[in-house]
Motif scaffolding. Structure first.
Motif, PDB file in Angstrom:
ATOM      1  N   THR A 169      -5.061   1.549   1.773  1.00  0.00           N
ATOM      2  CA  THR A 169      -4.117   2.576   1.301  1.00  0.00           C
ATOM      3  C   THR A 169      -3.625   3.474   2.433  1.00  0.00           C
ATOM      4  O   THR A 169      -2.852   4.394   2.193  1.00  0.00           O
ATOM      5  CB  THR A 169      -4.783   3.464   0.232  1.00  0.00           C
ATOM      6  N   LYS A 171      -5.273   5.691   4.208  1.00  0.00           N
ATOM      7  CA  LYS A 171      -5.799   7.056   4.079  1.00  0.00           C
ATOM      8  C   LYS A 171      -6.881   7.296   5.138  1.00  0.00           C
ATOM      9  O   LYS A 171      -7.395   6.353   5.744  1.00  0.00           O
ATOM     10  CB  LYS A 171      -6.379   7.276   2.674  1.00  0.00           C
ATOM     11  N   TYR A 351      -2.496   0.779  -7.729  1.00  0.00           N
ATOM     12  CA  TYR A 351      -2.244   1.888  -6.807  1.00  0.00           C
ATOM     13  C   TYR A 351      -0.832   2.473  -6.960  1.00  0.00           C
ATOM     14  O   TYR A 351      -0.683   3.702  -7.005  1.00  0.00           O
ATOM     15  CB  TYR A 351      -2.496   1.437  -5.368  1.00  0.00           C
ATOM     16  N   LEU A 355       0.105   6.510  -8.060  1.00  0.00           N
ATOM     17  CA  LEU A 355       1.025   7.382  -7.317  1.00  0.00           C
ATOM     18  C   LEU A 355       2.185   7.829  -8.195  1.00  0.00           C
ATOM     19  O   LEU A 355       2.588   8.997  -8.170  1.00  0.00           O
ATOM     20  CB  LEU A 355       1.544   6.655  -6.076  1.00  0.00           C
ATOM     21  N   PRO A 361      -4.394  10.170  -4.597  1.00  0.00           N
ATOM     22  CA  PRO A 361      -5.001   8.884  -4.225  1.00  0.00           C
ATOM     23  C   PRO A 361      -6.438   9.013  -3.726  1.00  0.00           C
ATOM     24  O   PRO A 361      -7.222   8.062  -3.866  1.00  0.00           O
ATOM     25  CB  PRO A 361      -4.066   8.371  -3.115  1.00  0.00           C
ATOM     26  N   TRP A 364      -8.462   9.305  -6.867  1.00  0.00           N
ATOM     27  CA  TRP A 364      -8.495   8.012  -7.535  1.00  0.00           C
ATOM     28  C   TRP A 364      -9.471   7.058  -6.840  1.00  0.00           C
ATOM     29  O   TRP A 364     -10.178   6.295  -7.501  1.00  0.00           O
ATOM     30  CB  TRP A 364      -7.111   7.378  -7.581  1.00  0.00           C
TER      31      TRP A 364
END
Length: 436
Positions: A169, A171, A351, A355, A361, A364
């Motif tokens: 993702t 992140k 995903y 969003l 996120p 989540w």
């Protein structure tokens, strides 16, 4: 509509490959190549596979995974789980259900080293099941405690699944580690409560042991000081900013090996076995990542995620209804697949929906790991339970499942709190000023 139909067929093809017991990473890669090839051309499909393989193998973020796995394998070979368990038992073993609580604490402590639920269940079954039953604990409570406590392996940072989620993702992995701290503490506390409630209803299931003297406790601390040092160095180094996460993983692996050698636990056989298991597990994860990204590209090209997002956005329901549906889905997937497989299978579809619905996120990521881990101990399958059963042939699945029920109820309560109060996962990252 033609693209969407190809995407659906690609998904069905993937499910068919999984049913045929093709390894999930390979299945996703094959389905991705075929779907991408039909939508564009096969030269482009194979080019994507090559690009993603090169990207995965050169990723500094993914390099964390082999290092953390190696640290966990060295720690397991070095007998560190026994040290953690004995330390916890020395302080709470005299309480009613004390050994069960010590097992939960041991699972949390070893989970912080191993980063794997199945590794935690396997190790703690060897360490604590016989100890508990020999001291009068009911097999149901003993088995349920270990199976449920094993789920902490993926939740307690540093965790392999959070590293993978961060990579997929894009992140910041440290943000995810920080976000998991309060939910992990809640899990341990909830399990302690579940043990006490269970013993209120079944007082003979877990008798109080003998109180350990302070001299005995100090000896337990002395025996476990190297393990405490390892956890403190890795976790403290990460959260204080002394180490990057990658540096902490490397330092932890070297320290775990050094401690195992220092304690005289590391033989050449254990050393090579740790390297072999690390290589095998890391290779499996890399194949899953490459297959997942290839399949994700193909599914994105088919516009299926966009269709799903638009469909759910047009539904006249509260976003939490969608989350509730996803919770049921992930419990089912967690009962069938391991955590990593369940996550990467659904990432291309879920995903974008998260969003679009406006959910954080990072929050989540924590919720998803928690609910998949619940699935890993949920009847009638539950991978953690099946792993325990293979190690305890004399114990029935029914016995283990009966002991899991109070922990499942605690998990559901914890999940509801986490969903309704997102600050449980987001407060520490915000306080630390970490990027989201």
């Amino acid at each position: 509509m033609a693209n969407e139909l190809v995407g659906v067929c690609g998904l069905l093809f993937l499910i068919g490959l999984i049913v045929l017991h093709i390894p999930i990473g390979v299945a996703m890669g094959i389905a991705g190549i075929v779907t991408f090839g039909i939508l564009r051309n096969f030269d482009a499909a194979f080019s994507v596979v090559g690009t993603e393989a090169a990207s995965a193998l050169s990723s500094t973020e993914l390099s964390l995974i082999p290092l953390f796995i190696l640290m966990g394998n060295f720690a397991s070979g070095g007998g560190m789980a026994k040290d953690i368990y004995r330390l916890a038992a020395a302080f709470v073993g005299h309480m009613r259900g004390g050994l069960a609580m010590a097992t939960v604490g041991g699972c949390a402590g070893f989970g912080a080293i191993s980063g794997s639920s199945i590794a935690t269940v396997t190790t703690m079954t060897k360490v604590s099941y016989k100890e508990m039953t020999e001291r009068g604990y009911a097999p149901a409570l003993s088995g349920g405690t270990i199976a449920a406590g094993g789920t902490l392996g993926m939740l307690v940072p540093p965790s392999i699944i959070f590293v993978l989620y961060a990579v997929l993702t894009e992140k910041f992995v440290l943000t995810l580690f920080a976000a998991a701290l309060i939910p992990a503490a809640l899990a341990v506390l909830a399990y302690f409560v579940a043990i006490q409630v269970y013993l209120l209803l079944n007082p003979e299931a877990g008798r109080a042991g003998d109180r350990v003297s302070w001299r005995g406790r100090l000896l337990a601390i002395r025996d476990a000081w190297t393990t405490i040092l390892l956890v403190a160095t890795v976790a403290g180094g990460i959260y204080s900013g002394i180490f990057t996460v990658t540096e902490a993983a490397a330092v932890g692996a070297v320290m775990a090996l050094g401690i195992a050698v220092f304690k005289g636990e590391m033989t050449w056989r254990k050393f090579w076995l740790a390297l072999h298991e690390t290589a095998a597990t890391s290779a499996m994860i890399y194949v899953i990542v490459i297959g997942a990204t290839t399949f994700g590209y193909a599914i994105t090209l088919s516009f299926l995620p966009e269709v799903l997002v638009n469909f759910l956005s047009n539904l006249d329901v509260h976003p939490l209804v969608v989350i509730a549906f996803l919770m049921v889905l992930y419990v089912i997937l967690g009962a069938i697949f391991d955590t990593i497989s369940a996550m990467v299978l659904t990432m291309p579809f879920v995903y974008p929906v998260i969003l679009q619905l406006g959910f954080d996120p990072i929050w989540w990521g924590v919720v998803m790991v928690v609910v998949i881990e619940i699935g890993m101990v949920t009847p009638p399958i539950g991978i953690n339970v099946l792993v325990m059963k293979t190690m305890l042939p004399g114990t029935s699945l029914k016995t283990i499942y009966s002991g899991i029920i109070p922990f499942l109820l605690a998990d559901v309560a914890r999940l509801i709190i986490l969903i309704l109060v997102p600050a449980c996962a987001l407060w520490i990252p915000e306080m630390m000023g970490l990027p989201r």
